[in-house]
Design a protein around this motif. Structure first.
Motif, PDB file in Angstrom:
ATOM      1  N   GLY A  17     -12.832  17.224   3.339  1.00 42.25           N
ATOM      2  CA  GLY A  17     -13.721  17.708   2.286  1.00 42.25           C
ATOM      3  C   GLY A  17     -13.256  17.385   0.886  1.00 42.25           C
ATOM      4  N   ASP A  18     -12.095  16.744   0.771  1.00 39.98           N
ATOM      5  CA  ASP A  18     -11.540  16.443  -0.548  1.00 39.98           C
ATOM      6  C   ASP A  18     -12.139  15.143  -1.065  1.00 39.98           C
ATOM      7  OD1 ASP A  18     -10.074  15.940  -2.803  1.00 39.98           O
ATOM      8  OD2 ASP A  18      -8.115  16.244  -1.881  1.00 39.98           O
ATOM      9  N   THR A  19     -13.110  15.259  -1.923  1.00 39.52           N
ATOM     10  CA  THR A  19     -13.766  14.073  -2.488  1.00 39.52           C
ATOM     11  C   THR A  19     -13.315  13.784  -3.913  1.00 39.52           C
ATOM     12  OG1 THR A  19     -15.627  15.434  -3.264  1.00 39.52           O
ATOM     13  CG2 THR A  19     -15.823  14.438  -1.064  1.00 39.52           C
ATOM     14  N   ALA A  20     -12.503  14.683  -4.482  1.00 39.69           N
ATOM     15  CA  ALA A  20     -12.143  14.540  -5.894  1.00 39.69           C
ATOM     16  C   ALA A  20     -10.782  13.891  -6.115  1.00 39.69           C
ATOM     17  CB  ALA A  20     -12.157  15.912  -6.566  1.00 39.69           C
ATOM     18  N   SER A  21      -9.855  14.045  -5.159  1.00 36.07           N
ATOM     19  CA  SER A  21      -8.475  13.597  -5.402  1.00 36.07           C
ATOM     20  C   SER A  21      -8.371  12.103  -5.670  1.00 36.07           C
ATOM     21  CB  SER A  21      -7.588  13.981  -4.214  1.00 36.07           C
ATOM     22  OG  SER A  21      -7.426  15.381  -4.147  1.00 36.07           O
ATOM     23  N   ALA A  22      -9.077  11.297  -4.883  1.00 39.20           N
ATOM     24  CA  ALA A  22      -9.010   9.841  -5.077  1.00 39.20           C
ATOM     25  C   ALA A  22      -9.526   9.459  -6.457  1.00 39.20           C
ATOM     26  CB  ALA A  22      -9.804   9.135  -3.986  1.00 39.20           C
ATOM     27  N   ARG A  23     -10.617  10.075  -6.857  1.00 42.00           N
ATOM     28  CA  ARG A  23     -11.183   9.779  -8.175  1.00 42.00           C
ATOM     29  C   ARG A  23     -10.223  10.202  -9.286  1.00 42.00           C
ATOM     30  NH1 ARG A  23     -15.306  12.660  -7.667  1.00 42.00           N
ATOM     31  NH2 ARG A  23     -14.564  14.497  -8.801  1.00 42.00           N
ATOM     32  N   ASP A  24      -9.626  11.385  -9.133  1.00 45.48           N
ATOM     33  CA  ASP A  24      -8.710  11.887 -10.159  1.00 45.48           C
ATOM     34  C   ASP A  24      -7.453  11.019 -10.251  1.00 45.48           C
ATOM     35  OD1 ASP A  24     -10.506  13.914 -10.585  1.00 45.48           O
ATOM     36  OD2 ASP A  24      -9.390  15.420  -9.447  1.00 45.48           O
ATOM     37  N   LEU A  25      -6.927  10.600  -9.108  1.00 50.79           N
ATOM     38  CA  LEU A  25      -5.739   9.755  -9.123  1.00 50.79           C
ATOM     39  C   LEU A  25      -6.043   8.398  -9.751  1.00 50.79           C
ATOM     40  CD1 LEU A  25      -2.822   9.141  -8.415  1.00 50.79           C
ATOM     41  CD2 LEU A  25      -3.566   8.545  -6.099  1.00 50.79           C
ATOM     42  N   VAL A  50       0.846  -1.188   0.000  1.00 50.36           N
ATOM     43  CA  VAL A  50       0.000   0.000   0.000  1.00 50.36           C
ATOM     44  C   VAL A  50       0.884   1.242   0.000  1.00 50.36           C
ATOM     45  CG1 VAL A  50      -1.770   1.306   1.237  1.00 50.36           C
ATOM     46  CG2 VAL A  50      -1.836  -1.206   1.242  1.00 50.36           C
ATOM     47  N   PHE A  51       0.737   2.061  -1.035  1.00 49.48           N
ATOM     48  CA  PHE A  51       1.456   3.328  -1.099  1.00 49.48           C
ATOM     49  C   PHE A  51       0.592   4.436  -0.502  1.00 49.48           C
ATOM     50  CE2 PHE A  51       4.238   1.228  -4.091  1.00 49.48           C
ATOM     51  CZ  PHE A  51       5.472   1.863  -3.860  1.00 49.48           C
ATOM     52  N   VAL A  52       1.220   5.269   0.314  1.00 42.21           N
ATOM     53  CA  VAL A  52       0.557   6.427   0.908  1.00 42.21           C
ATOM     54  C   VAL A  52       1.062   7.663   0.177  1.00 42.21           C
ATOM     55  CG1 VAL A  52       0.168   7.750   3.018  1.00 42.21           C
ATOM     56  CG2 VAL A  52       0.424   5.255   3.136  1.00 42.21           C
ATOM     57  N   VAL A  53       0.128   8.493  -0.291  1.00 43.11           N
ATOM     58  CA  VAL A  53       0.489   9.639  -1.118  1.00 43.11           C
ATOM     59  C   VAL A  53      -0.407  10.819  -0.780  1.00 43.11           C
ATOM     60  CG1 VAL A  53      -1.055   8.937  -2.991  1.00 43.11           C
ATOM     61  CG2 VAL A  53       0.933  10.368  -3.516  1.00 43.11           C
ATOM     62  N   ARG A  54       0.111  12.004  -0.959  1.00 42.27           N
ATOM     63  CA  ARG A  54      -0.700  13.223  -0.811  1.00 42.27           C
ATOM     64  C   ARG A  54      -1.116  13.731  -2.193  1.00 42.27           C
ATOM     65  NH1 ARG A  54      -0.805  15.799   4.149  1.00 42.27           N
ATOM     66  NH2 ARG A  54       0.491  14.773   5.728  1.00 42.27           N
ATOM     67  N   PRO A  55      -2.220  14.466  -2.258  1.00 41.79           N
ATOM     68  CA  PRO A  55      -2.606  15.046  -3.542  1.00 41.79           C
ATOM     69  C   PRO A  55      -1.546  16.023  -4.042  1.00 41.79           C
ATOM     70  CG  PRO A  55      -4.429  15.133  -1.958  1.00 41.79           C
ATOM     71  CD  PRO A  55      -3.198  14.759  -1.191  1.00 41.79           C
ATOM     72  N   GLY A  56      -1.266  15.989  -5.310  1.00 41.97           N
ATOM     73  CA  GLY A  56      -0.278  16.904  -5.877  1.00 41.97           C
ATOM     74  C   GLY A  56       0.466  16.247  -7.015  1.00 41.97           C
ATOM     75  N   ILE A  57       0.727  17.002  -8.044  1.00 46.86           N
ATOM     76  CA  ILE A  57       1.342  16.442  -9.242  1.00 46.86           C
ATOM     77  C   ILE A  57       2.708  15.857  -8.955  1.00 46.86           C
ATOM     78  CG2 ILE A  57       2.358  18.632  -9.959  1.00 46.86           C
ATOM     79  CD1 ILE A  57       0.846  15.858 -12.209  1.00 46.86           C
ATOM     80  N   GLU A  58       3.485  16.472  -8.011  1.00 45.40           N
ATOM     81  CA  GLU A  58       4.811  15.946  -7.716  1.00 45.40           C
ATOM     82  C   GLU A  58       4.730  14.591  -7.027  1.00 45.40           C
ATOM     83  OE1 GLU A  58       3.853  18.708  -4.209  1.00 45.40           O
ATOM     84  OE2 GLU A  58       3.329  18.431  -6.320  1.00 45.40           O
ATOM     85  N   TYR A  59       3.736  14.410  -6.135  1.00 48.65           N
ATOM     86  CA  TYR A  59       3.555  13.112  -5.488  1.00 48.65           C
ATOM     87  C   TYR A  59       3.111  12.061  -6.494  1.00 48.65           C
ATOM     88  CZ  TYR A  59       3.983  15.275  -0.875  1.00 48.65           C
ATOM     89  OH  TYR A  59       4.453  15.928   0.230  1.00 48.65           O
TER      90      TYR A  59
END
Length: 259
Positions: free
Chosen positions: A186-194, A143-152
């Motif tokens: 409140g971030d519901t979009a990042s997982a979907r986008d990734l 399991v990889f743990v990552v933060r939202p962001g293009i560099e991650y």
């Protein structure tokens, strides 16, 4: 079951994620700190008497036992129970302490995998040449743990490309790989986008969900705040995530070992 947690860049929150999951895991569990850069879990916790944990009892003592061929039945000698009941396998304090472990990584991974409990391993940052590849190869899930962001995301994609061959990602019986996002509630979009990004690149991995970015609860979990965290965003998200993570590993654990 053995579940390895890692990051592709920096410190996105692997240790906090593993700590939170270990604290609420619905089955008997051991949390192991294998971060090659130096572990934090033993430094964050005290024992049941309020004393510091012993850094020599854990990964270092287990490696010494593995070199002697000591069986997994003696694993209790290397574990410490933190205040609150979490069973920990303490990591190294300094990276140079890993020098003598080398050839016994596969033996230690086998010892952990055959324990009658679930084992969550903090592998820290994974880069090409990491000594922890035998641990990841023995895992029932990575399991990889990552933060939202293009560099991650960019570093995550590169690590997935590098691991595709050693983990046989996408092949029958391969070790499943999941992604956890450390994000605001409140971030519901990042997982979907990734997920869309990874699928577009052809990576056969699963975005498992979100662990809340909750610094105060993370501090309390590490003993720096005296506050109840049962209803915190961090713990609530960890409870939801634990079911998904364990299901991912359980599906692989049922598959017979590859020859």
């Amino acid at each position: 079951m053995l579940i390895a947690f890692a990051s592709a860049k920096g410190s996105p929150g692997v240790t906090t994620t593993v700590n939170a999951l270990g604290a609420i895991w619905p089955f008997d569990v051991v949390v192991a700190d294998f971060d090659p850069a130096g572990g934090d879990l033993a430094l964050r916790h005290r024992d049941v008497h309020g004393e510091p944990l012993d850094p020599e009892r854990g990964l270092l003592s287990l490696a010494a036992a593995a070199r002697r061929g000591v069986a997994e039945a003696h694993m209790a000698e290397h574990l410490q129970t933190a205040d609150g009941g979490l069973d920990l396998l303490a990591g190294v304090v300094r990276p140079e302490q890993l020098t003598g472990i080398g050839a016994v990584w596969p033996a230690m991974a086998t010892m952990l995998k055959t324990l009658p409990v679930d084992v969550l391993v903090d592998c820290g940052r994974i880069v090409p040449g990491t000594p922890l590849l035998p641990v990841m190869n023995a895992a029932d899930a990575v399991v990889f743990v990552v933060r939202p962001g293009i560099e991650y995301y960019a570093h995550l994609r590169e690590r997935l490309r590098w691991l595709a061959e050693p983990l046989q990602i996408g092949k029958a019986g391969s070790i499943p790989v999941g992604i956890v996002l450390v994000a605001d509630s409140g971030d519901t979009a990042s997982a979907r986008d990734l997920d869309r990004l990874l699928q577009h690149d052809g990576h056969q991995v699963t975005v498992l969900g979100r662990i809340a970015d909750d610094p105060k609860a993370a501090g309390a979990l590490a003993g720096r705040w005296n506050r109840r965290i049962d209803r915190s965003l961090l713990v609530r998200s960890a409870r939801e995530l634990s079911e998904t993570v364990r299901r991912l590993a359980q599906n692989h654990a049922r598959i017979p070992s590859r020859s």
